[in-house]
Design a protein around this motif. Structure first.
Motif, PDB file in Angstrom:
ATOM      1  N   ASN A   3     -24.228  -3.842  -6.203  1.00 16.88           N
ATOM      2  CA  ASN A   3     -24.355  -3.423  -5.168  1.00 16.88           C
ATOM      3  C   ASN A   3     -23.165  -2.531  -4.656  1.00 16.88           C
ATOM      4  O   ASN A   3     -21.981  -2.998  -4.685  1.00 16.88           O
ATOM      5  CB  ASN A   3     -24.631  -4.710  -4.114  1.00 16.88           C
ATOM      6  CG  ASN A   3     -25.869  -5.150  -4.176  1.00 16.88           C
ATOM      7  OD1 ASN A   3     -27.077  -4.386  -3.981  1.00 16.88           O
ATOM      8  ND2 ASN A   3     -26.059  -6.569  -4.334  1.00 16.88           N
ATOM      9  N   ALA A   4     -23.501  -1.354  -4.135  1.00 12.76           N
ATOM     10  CA  ALA A   4     -22.416  -0.679  -3.541  1.00 12.76           C
ATOM     11  C   ALA A   4     -22.931  -0.393  -2.054  1.00 12.76           C
ATOM     12  O   ALA A   4     -22.105   0.208  -1.270  1.00 12.76           O
ATOM     13  CB  ALA A   4     -22.412   0.981  -4.114  1.00 12.76           C
ATOM     14  N   GLY A  40     -26.925   1.524  -3.077  1.00 14.71           N
ATOM     15  CA  GLY A  40     -25.947   1.827  -2.047  1.00 14.71           C
ATOM     16  C   GLY A  40     -26.531   1.745  -0.522  1.00 14.71           C
ATOM     17  O   GLY A  40     -25.738   1.943   0.405  1.00 14.71           O
ATOM     18  N   GLU A  41     -27.855   0.984  -0.318  1.00 15.51           N
ATOM     19  CA  GLU A  41     -28.176   0.996   0.956  1.00 15.51           C
ATOM     20  C   GLU A  41     -28.792  -0.707   0.704  1.00 15.51           C
ATOM     21  O   GLU A  41     -29.780  -0.708  -0.099  1.00 15.51           O
ATOM     22  CB  GLU A  41     -29.172   2.074   1.354  1.00 15.51           C
ATOM     23  CG  GLU A  41     -29.626   1.666   2.678  1.00 15.51           C
ATOM     24  CD  GLU A  41     -30.782   2.846   3.214  1.00 15.51           C
ATOM     25  OE1 GLU A  41     -30.616   3.215   4.445  1.00 15.51           O
ATOM     26  OE2 GLU A  41     -31.453   3.296   2.366  1.00 15.51           O
ATOM     27  N   GLU A  55     -24.661   7.532   1.345  1.00 12.38           N
ATOM     28  CA  GLU A  55     -25.166   6.523   0.226  1.00 12.38           C
ATOM     29  C   GLU A  55     -24.887   7.262  -0.954  1.00 12.38           C
ATOM     30  O   GLU A  55     -24.367   6.439  -1.799  1.00 12.38           O
ATOM     31  CB  GLU A  55     -26.730   6.642   0.367  1.00 12.38           C
ATOM     32  CG  GLU A  55     -27.220   5.552  -0.673  1.00 12.38           C
ATOM     33  CD  GLU A  55     -28.885   5.506  -0.844  1.00 12.38           C
ATOM     34  OE1 GLU A  55     -29.297   5.294  -1.553  1.00 12.38           O
ATOM     35  OE2 GLU A  55     -29.546   5.767   0.239  1.00 12.38           O
ATOM     36  N   TRP A  56     -24.847   8.454  -1.284  1.00 10.87           N
ATOM     37  CA  TRP A  56     -24.251   9.032  -2.445  1.00 10.87           C
ATOM     38  C   TRP A  56     -22.876   8.809  -2.790  1.00 10.87           C
ATOM     39  O   TRP A  56     -22.280   8.590  -3.745  1.00 10.87           O
ATOM     40  CB  TRP A  56     -24.560  10.456  -2.779  1.00 10.87           C
ATOM     41  CG  TRP A  56     -24.143  11.159  -3.898  1.00 10.87           C
ATOM     42  CD1 TRP A  56     -22.937  12.013  -3.940  1.00 10.87           C
ATOM     43  CD2 TRP A  56     -24.302  10.754  -5.233  1.00 10.87           C
ATOM     44  NE1 TRP A  56     -22.800  12.389  -5.132  1.00 10.87           N
ATOM     45  CE2 TRP A  56     -23.467  11.836  -6.059  1.00 10.87           C
ATOM     46  CE3 TRP A  56     -25.040  10.074  -5.855  1.00 10.87           C
ATOM     47  CZ2 TRP A  56     -23.316  11.786  -7.333  1.00 10.87           C
ATOM     48  CZ3 TRP A  56     -25.313   9.806  -7.304  1.00 10.87           C
ATOM     49  CH2 TRP A  56     -24.247  10.679  -7.971  1.00 10.87           C
ATOM     50  N   GLN A  57     -22.236   8.683  -1.653  1.00 12.28           N
ATOM     51  CA  GLN A  57     -20.526   8.635  -1.469  1.00 12.28           C
ATOM     52  C   GLN A  57     -20.342   7.366  -2.132  1.00 12.28           C
ATOM     53  O   GLN A  57     -19.436   6.951  -2.873  1.00 12.28           O
ATOM     54  CB  GLN A  57     -19.952   8.897  -0.384  1.00 12.28           C
ATOM     55  CG  GLN A  57     -18.596   8.924  -0.222  1.00 12.28           C
ATOM     56  CD  GLN A  57     -17.815   9.716  -1.003  1.00 12.28           C
ATOM     57  OE1 GLN A  57     -18.297  11.092  -1.205  1.00 12.28           O
ATOM     58  NE2 GLN A  57     -16.843   9.517  -1.784  1.00 12.28           N
ATOM     59  N   ARG A  58     -21.043   6.229  -1.499  1.00  9.20           N
ATOM     60  CA  ARG A  58     -21.026   4.910  -2.011  1.00  9.20           C
ATOM     61  C   ARG A  58     -21.275   4.586  -3.548  1.00  9.20           C
ATOM     62  O   ARG A  58     -20.639   3.892  -4.142  1.00  9.20           O
ATOM     63  CB  ARG A  58     -22.076   3.807  -1.150  1.00  9.20           C
ATOM     64  CG  ARG A  58     -21.739   3.823   0.326  1.00  9.20           C
ATOM     65  CD  ARG A  58     -22.695   3.097   0.856  1.00  9.20           C
ATOM     66  NE  ARG A  58     -22.463   2.487   2.206  1.00  9.20           N
ATOM     67  CZ  ARG A  58     -23.324   1.899   2.943  1.00  9.20           C
ATOM     68  NH1 ARG A  58     -23.954   1.195   2.475  1.00  9.20           N
ATOM     69  NH2 ARG A  58     -22.766   1.548   4.265  1.00  9.20           N
ATOM     70  N   VAL A  59     -22.173   5.263  -4.198  1.00  8.51           N
ATOM     71  CA  VAL A  59     -22.654   5.052  -5.454  1.00  8.51           C
ATOM     72  C   VAL A  59     -22.027   6.073  -6.412  1.00  8.51           C
ATOM     73  O   VAL A  59     -22.085   5.519  -7.730  1.00  8.51           O
ATOM     74  CB  VAL A  59     -24.281   4.904  -5.472  1.00  8.51           C
ATOM     75  CG1 VAL A  59     -24.864   4.156  -4.558  1.00  8.51           C
ATOM     76  CG2 VAL A  59     -24.808   6.419  -5.549  1.00  8.51           C
ATOM     77  N   CYS A  60     -21.864   7.089  -6.023  1.00  8.92           N
ATOM     78  CA  CYS A  60     -21.311   8.001  -6.958  1.00  8.92           C
ATOM     79  C   CYS A  60     -20.085   7.540  -8.133  1.00  8.92           C
ATOM     80  O   CYS A  60     -20.130   7.487  -9.361  1.00  8.92           O
ATOM     81  CB  CYS A  60     -20.820   9.584  -6.549  1.00  8.92           C
ATOM     82  SG  CYS A  60     -19.553   9.335  -5.406  1.00  8.92           S
TER      83      CYS A  60
END
Length: 245
Positions: A3-4, A40-41, A55-60
């Motif tokens: 989980n991110a 990421g959500e 969300e992309w910032q969380r998972v990249c």
């Protein structure tokens, strides 16, 4: 499961960057995981809604870390922008958190040669999941029949994995009612075999006796893929069920 999303209730599975994801991923592989699922959500009631950019910032970063370990990674998202970026970066499975209900996600699933997880979800969004009236297994089967046909017509059904969607169950149920709902869904997984598609089944992670009963019930149905936070426990329970039979 990685989980991110910082509001995940499974706090032990939360990572914030590449290094933490590598460490979490290495633990999961050591416990017997074959691949990773990264989101990421949060999808539970009360989780924060985030923009595609956030969300992309969380998972990249976590995605880079997991990919470095050499195992396949599923990107779990309801946003086509995030899904596209993750697939471009090397993710090989699309876990469609919108249940492929947006035209953009359907288009993406049709154009990419990747496996696509299709979760059973009544309603357009996990935050507004409708109540299930009547037999939940019959409702689930009818839902899949309708949506698989829709996706076939769109050219997006070639590599579907069917997810019974227990995490997207009606939010207003108290736990005893929700446990009964999940028991019915897990016990009816064999009904999904009629679609001749692999079953991708999320299993409980909380360590209570009733949830362990649900875990065993799900595993007794011999799903093709299991999405789990504790892969060693899943393998242990599956081995015990197999030896008992």
């Amino acid at each position: 499961m990685v989980n991110a999303s910082p509001d995940s209730k499974a706090e032990f599975s939360v990572v914030h960057d590449c290094a933490e994801a590598m460490a979490r991923g290495a633990e999961l592989l050591a416990e017997g995981a074959d691949s990773f699922d990264l989101g990421g959500e949060g999808s539970t009631l009360g989780s924060d809604e985030v923009s595609a950019a956030d969300e992309w910032q969380r998972v990249c970063g976590p995605l880079r870390g997991l990919l470095s370990l050499g195992a396949e990674v599923a990107i779990d998202t309801r946003k086509p922008q995030v899904a596209r970026l993750a697939l471009d970066a090397g993710a090989t499975v699309l876990n469609a958190g919108d249940a492929l209900q947006s035209p953009e996600m359907v288009e993406l699933a049709a154009e990419r040669d990747v496996m696509v997880v299709l979760p059973f979800m009544l309603g357009r969004d996990f935050r507004s999941v409708r109540d299930v009236s009547g037999d939940p297994v019959a409702v689930m089967v009818e839902w899949f029949a309708e949506h698989i046909e829709r996706l076939r017509q769109a050219g997006a059904a070639q590599r579907l994995l069917l997810d019974c969607g227990v995490g997207f169950g009606p939010h207003d149920m108290d736990w005893p009612e929700r446990a009964a709902y999940q028991r019915a869904i897990y016990g009816g997984l064999d009904e999904l075999r009629r679609f001749d598609l692999p079953l991708y089944v999320p299993v409980p992670w909380l360590q209570t006796p009733d949830r362990m009963e649900l875990l065993d019930l799900a595993l007794s149905q011999e799903p093709d893929y299991v999405r789990a936070h504790r892969p060693a426990q899943v393998r242990e329970h599956h081995a015990a069920l197999t030896s008992a039979n």
